[in-house]
Design a protein around this motif. Structure first.
Motif, PDB file in Angstrom:
ATOM      1  N   LEU A   1      20.265 -43.904  26.015  1.00  8.70           N
ATOM      2  CA  LEU A   1      21.705 -43.883  26.296  1.00  8.70           C
ATOM      3  C   LEU A   1      22.329 -42.515  26.055  1.00  8.70           C
ATOM      4  CD1 LEU A   1      22.651 -47.299  24.651  1.00  8.70           C
ATOM      5  CD2 LEU A   1      22.503 -46.802  27.106  1.00  8.70           C
ATOM      6  N   GLY A   2      21.531 -41.547  25.649  1.00  8.70           N
ATOM      7  CA  GLY A   2      22.068 -40.202  25.435  1.00  8.70           C
ATOM      8  C   GLY A   2      22.716 -40.021  24.076  1.00  8.70           C
ATOM      9  N   GLY A   3      22.392 -40.916  23.134  1.00  5.64           N
ATOM     10  CA  GLY A   3      23.014 -40.841  21.811  1.00  5.64           C
ATOM     11  C   GLY A   3      22.147 -40.188  20.756  1.00  5.64           C
ATOM     12  N   GLY A   4      21.025 -39.576  21.183  1.00  2.95           N
ATOM     13  CA  GLY A   4      20.187 -38.843  20.222  1.00  2.95           C
ATOM     14  C   GLY A   4      20.841 -37.501  19.960  1.00  2.95           C
ATOM     15  N   MET A   5      21.441 -37.341  18.781  1.00  6.39           N
ATOM     16  CA  MET A   5      22.152 -36.096  18.473  1.00  6.39           C
ATOM     17  C   MET A   5      21.227 -35.208  17.640  1.00  6.39           C
ATOM     18  SD  MET A   5      25.948 -37.630  17.648  1.00  6.39           S
ATOM     19  CE  MET A   5      25.407 -38.815  16.422  1.00  6.39           C
ATOM     20  N   ARG A   6      21.514 -33.961  17.560  1.00  5.68           N
ATOM     21  CA  ARG A   6      20.630 -33.025  16.859  1.00  5.68           C
ATOM     22  C   ARG A   6      21.058 -32.828  15.401  1.00  5.68           C
ATOM     23  NH1 ARG A   6      15.965 -33.029  19.822  1.00  5.68           N
ATOM     24  NH2 ARG A   6      16.540 -33.187  22.011  1.00  5.68           N
ATOM     25  N   GLN A   7      21.871 -31.795  15.091  1.00  2.79           N
ATOM     26  CA  GLN A   7      22.238 -31.583  13.685  1.00  2.79           C
ATOM     27  C   GLN A   7      23.418 -32.502  13.331  1.00  2.79           C
ATOM     28  OE1 GLN A   7      21.370 -28.949  15.740  1.00  2.79           O
ATOM     29  NE2 GLN A   7      19.351 -28.944  14.764  1.00  2.79           N
ATOM     30  N   SER A   8      23.204 -33.791  13.516  1.00  6.95           N
ATOM     31  CA  SER A   8      24.312 -34.743  13.335  1.00  6.95           C
ATOM     32  C   SER A   8      24.587 -35.036  11.866  1.00  6.95           C
ATOM     33  CB  SER A   8      24.036 -36.032  14.097  1.00  6.95           C
ATOM     34  OG  SER A   8      22.694 -36.430  13.921  1.00  6.95           O
ATOM     35  N   GLY A   9      23.813 -34.382  10.973  1.00  5.44           N
ATOM     36  CA  GLY A   9      24.118 -34.489   9.548  1.00  5.44           C
ATOM     37  C   GLY A   9      25.515 -33.997   9.224  1.00  5.44           C
ATOM     38  N   VAL A  10      26.054 -33.137  10.092  1.00  7.59           N
ATOM     39  CA  VAL A  10      27.408 -32.643   9.861  1.00  7.59           C
ATOM     40  C   VAL A  10      28.404 -33.809   9.958  1.00  7.59           C
ATOM     41  CG1 VAL A  10      28.072 -31.942  12.217  1.00  7.59           C
ATOM     42  CG2 VAL A  10      28.752 -30.538  10.262  1.00  7.59           C
ATOM     43  N   LEU A  11      28.097 -34.790  10.807  1.00 10.81           N
ATOM     44  CA  LEU A  11      28.922 -36.000  10.899  1.00 10.81           C
ATOM     45  C   LEU A  11      28.526 -37.030   9.834  1.00 10.81           C
ATOM     46  CD1 LEU A  11      29.072 -36.481  14.772  1.00 10.81           C
ATOM     47  CD2 LEU A  11      30.964 -35.851  13.256  1.00 10.81           C
ATOM     48  N   ALA A  12      27.213 -37.139   9.603  1.00 14.62           N
ATOM     49  CA  ALA A  12      26.744 -38.100   8.596  1.00 14.62           C
ATOM     50  C   ALA A  12      27.301 -37.745   7.219  1.00 14.62           C
ATOM     51  CB  ALA A  12      25.219 -38.130   8.568  1.00 14.62           C
ATOM     52  N   ALA A  13      27.478 -36.442   6.953  1.00 14.52           N
ATOM     53  CA  ALA A  13      28.036 -36.014   5.665  1.00 14.52           C
ATOM     54  C   ALA A  13      29.442 -36.568   5.485  1.00 14.52           C
ATOM     55  CB  ALA A  13      28.061 -34.489   5.585  1.00 14.52           C
ATOM     56  N   ALA A  14      30.192 -36.625   6.581  1.00 14.23           N
ATOM     57  CA  ALA A  14      31.536 -37.214   6.511  1.00 14.23           C
ATOM     58  C   ALA A  14      31.427 -38.699   6.175  1.00 14.23           C
ATOM     59  CB  ALA A  14      32.274 -37.009   7.840  1.00 14.23           C
ATOM     60  N   GLY A  15      30.433 -39.364   6.757  1.00 11.05           N
ATOM     61  CA  GLY A  15      30.217 -40.785   6.485  1.00 11.05           C
ATOM     62  C   GLY A  15      29.852 -41.032   5.028  1.00 11.05           C
ATOM     63  N   LEU A  16      28.962 -40.196   4.492  1.00 13.74           N
ATOM     64  CA  LEU A  16      28.567 -40.348   3.087  1.00 13.74           C
ATOM     65  C   LEU A  16      29.761 -40.106   2.165  1.00 13.74           C
ATOM     66  CD1 LEU A  16      25.070 -38.632   3.207  1.00 13.74           C
ATOM     67  CD2 LEU A  16      25.514 -40.980   2.436  1.00 13.74           C
ATOM     68  N   TYR A  17      30.561 -39.100   2.509  1.00  8.98           N
ATOM     69  CA  TYR A  17      31.771 -38.832   1.725  1.00  8.98           C
ATOM     70  C   TYR A  17      32.693 -40.058   1.755  1.00  8.98           C
ATOM     71  CZ  TYR A  17      36.064 -36.668   0.068  1.00  8.98           C
ATOM     72  OH  TYR A  17      37.194 -36.391  -0.650  1.00  8.98           O
ATOM     73  N   ALA A  18      32.826 -40.652   2.943  1.00 12.13           N
ATOM     74  CA  ALA A  18      33.690 -41.833   3.089  1.00 12.13           C
ATOM     75  C   ALA A  18      33.190 -42.990   2.229  1.00 12.13           C
ATOM     76  CB  ALA A  18      33.756 -42.251   4.554  1.00 12.13           C
ATOM     77  N   LEU A  19      31.867 -43.179   2.182  1.00  5.18           N
ATOM     78  CA  LEU A  19      31.316 -44.277   1.380  1.00  5.18           C
ATOM     79  C   LEU A  19      31.593 -44.052  -0.107  1.00  5.18           C
ATOM     80  CD1 LEU A  19      27.853 -44.938   3.101  1.00  5.18           C
ATOM     81  CD2 LEU A  19      30.017 -46.164   3.402  1.00  5.18           C
ATOM     82  N   ARG A  20      31.602 -42.773  -0.530  1.00  5.90           N
ATOM     83  CA  ARG A  20      31.834 -42.481  -1.943  1.00  5.90           C
ATOM     84  C   ARG A  20      33.309 -42.540  -2.319  1.00  5.90           C
ATOM     85  NH1 ARG A  20      27.927 -37.985  -1.017  1.00  5.90           N
ATOM     86  NH2 ARG A  20      25.922 -39.008  -1.335  1.00  5.90           N
ATOM     87  N   HIS A  21      34.196 -42.153  -1.392  1.00  3.10           N
ATOM     88  CA  HIS A  21      35.592 -41.961  -1.774  1.00  3.10           C
ATOM     89  C   HIS A  21      36.591 -42.911  -1.114  1.00  3.10           C
ATOM     90  CE1 HIS A  21      33.686 -38.039  -2.715  1.00  3.10           C
ATOM     91  NE2 HIS A  21      34.486 -38.112  -3.762  1.00  3.10           N
ATOM     92  N   ASN A  22      36.223 -43.496   0.015  1.00  5.44           N
ATOM     93  CA  ASN A  22      37.253 -44.208   0.776  1.00  5.44           C
ATOM     94  C   ASN A  22      37.058 -45.717   0.881  1.00  5.44           C
ATOM     95  OD1 ASN A  22      38.431 -41.747   1.151  1.00  5.44           O
ATOM     96  ND2 ASN A  22      37.820 -41.508   3.302  1.00  5.44           N
ATOM     97  N   VAL A  23      36.132 -46.268   0.102  1.00 13.94           N
ATOM     98  CA  VAL A  23      35.908 -47.722   0.199  1.00 13.94           C
ATOM     99  C   VAL A  23      36.903 -48.484  -0.670  1.00 13.94           C
ATOM    100  CG1 VAL A  23      34.304 -49.598  -0.281  1.00 13.94           C
ATOM    101  CG2 VAL A  23      33.494 -47.532   0.878  1.00 13.94           C
ATOM    102  N   ASP A  24      36.955 -48.157  -1.976  1.00 18.17           N
ATOM    103  CA  ASP A  24      37.835 -48.917  -2.876  1.00 18.17           C
ATOM    104  C   ASP A  24      39.299 -48.820  -2.463  1.00 18.17           C
ATOM    105  OD1 ASP A  24      35.656 -49.737  -4.285  1.00 18.17           O
ATOM    106  OD2 ASP A  24      35.824 -48.183  -5.828  1.00 18.17           O
ATOM    107  N   ARG A  25      39.668 -47.650  -1.891  1.00 15.20           N
ATOM    108  CA  ARG A  25      41.067 -47.467  -1.527  1.00 15.20           C
ATOM    109  C   ARG A  25      41.502 -48.343  -0.345  1.00 15.20           C
ATOM    110  NH1 ARG A  25      42.251 -45.922   2.633  1.00 15.20           N
ATOM    111  NH2 ARG A  25      44.414 -45.753   2.034  1.00 15.20           N
ATOM    112  N   LEU A  26      40.564 -49.002   0.336  1.00 14.83           N
ATOM    113  CA  LEU A  26      40.948 -49.920   1.412  1.00 14.83           C
ATOM    114  C   LEU A  26      41.879 -51.012   0.874  1.00 14.83           C
ATOM    115  CD1 LEU A  26      37.545 -50.371   3.308  1.00 14.83           C
ATOM    116  CD2 LEU A  26      39.550 -49.090   4.093  1.00 14.83           C
ATOM    117  N   ALA A  27      41.728 -51.332  -0.437  1.00  4.70           N
ATOM    118  CA  ALA A  27      42.618 -52.333  -1.053  1.00  4.70           C
ATOM    119  C   ALA A  27      44.078 -51.892  -0.944  1.00  4.70           C
ATOM    120  CB  ALA A  27      42.227 -52.555  -2.512  1.00  4.70           C
TER     121      ALA A  27
END
Ligand SMILES: *Cc1c(COP(=O)(O)O)cnc(C)c1O
Length: 337
Positions: free
Chosen positions: A230-256
């Protein structure tokens, strides 16, 4: 940072912008070529979400739409069928991708009031094994479903049902963390019955892009192949994954906080005499006539408040909406209705 600061945007939790801390995490991410499986940050994100949901493997994808589509393509072949709610995002709002690209037939059924699918209704549309029929392979649920949370007892009934009908189970968990926060459950409690689960990082979690599909390693291996197709194989996509990891650490509890602000908004709107549906997570739905809807949303926009006037008025809280914004929105309503 460029955003029209004057506007209070309640259209969706997709409008959230990455904060300074998230941008720094992206800047510092260790990268590699993920199509070769060599981006350590992508792998960390995939493994983290797989562990949180009790699944064997994960797959990072650019969008939730592609994540759902890869799951459908991994579970079903040409001539197979999936069952989903009439209002399910993957059936209704994803361009019919499974039919267009996979030759997979959808079998929609009406959603119940609480967002679930009545299993008697589902059973009635499962096709017998006979070459007249498409082969019913997969049952898809969504949690949260337009802001509503599927109950734990309902989720528990899914596995025995699916087993007795020979169905696989997929969950569109675009807002799974909102569901977990709302019912005080762990992700695994909400996902152990599913063969695959799609989770969005770009909604209330505040990442700029990205979804993760988790599931059995065989399903994820097939989905990985489809992601490339489907064309979704990205290359240095860690730059986006890093945002995801940051979100898991900082933005989950605040959903309350988003949920609390949605309740405050709902209470305030009810006090103004509006017909507001019960609020469970970060979405407020207001029922009004089509005429009132377009007039109201126009008047609100003049006062700097944006929201989605679909079949009902939808207000979504997110990390860009603070207490002051909630007050302003209620004042804007007061002078608009
Ligand atoms: C947003 C969303 C998706 C995926 O959307 P993308 O814009 O493709 O990331 C899937 N399901 C639900 C329920 C959603 O809200």
């Amino acid at each position: 940072m460029t955003t029209a600061k004057a506007l209070i945007d309640l259209r969706s939790d997709t409008v959230t912008l990455p904060c300074e801390g998230m941008r720094n995490a992206m800047r510092q991410a260790i990268l590699g070529d993920d199509v070769y499986g060599e981006d350590p940050t992508v792998r960390e994100l995939e493994e983290t979400l797989a562990a949180m949901t009790g699944k064997e493997a994960g797959l990072f994808l650019p969008t939730g739409t592609q994540s759902n589509l890869c799951a459908l393509l991994a579970h079903c072949e040409r001539g197979d069928e999936y069952i989903a709610g009439q209002a399910a995002h993957l059936y209704r709002y994803e361009g019919g991708g499974a039919a267009v690209l996979g030759g997979i037939q959808p079998q929609p059924v009406e959603n119940s009031q609480d967002g679930s699918l009545d299993l008697n209704l589902v059973a009635s549309v499962v096709k017998p094994l006979d070459f007249h029929f498409a082969r019913t392979k997969l049952l898809c649920l969504e949690n949260t479903m337009q802001g509503r949370v599927l109950s734990l007892s309902y989720l528990q009934s899914l596995k025995p049902f699916a087993q007795s009908h020979g169905l696989q189970l997929h969950l569109d968990g675009a807002r799974l963390f909102n569901a977990a926060i709302a019912c005080g459950a762990s992700l695994a409690e909400l996902t152990h019955m599913f063969d695959s689960v799609s989770i969005c990082l770009s909604k209330g979690l505040g990442a700029p892009a990205g979804s993760v599909l988790v599931g059995h390693s065989s399903v994820i291996a097939t989905a990985r192949r489809w992601r490339k197709v489907l064309g979704g194989g990205m290359r240095q996509s860690g730059v986006l994954a890093a945002a995801g990891l940051y979100a898991l650490r900082h933005n989950v509890d605040r959903l309350a906080e988003d949920h609390a602000r949605a309740r405050t908004l709902a209470d305030g709107l009810r006090a103004l005499g509006l017909a507001v549906e019960p609020v469970q997570t970060n979405m407020v739905h207001v029922n009004c006539s089509a005429f009132d809807l377009s007039r109201l949303s126009g008047r609100l926009l003049e006062r700097g408040v944006m929201m989605n006037p679909a079949s009902r008025l939808r207000l979504v809280t997110h990390l860009g909406i603070d207490d002051e914004a909630v007050e302003k929105v209620l004042l804007a309503f007061q002078s608009s209705i």
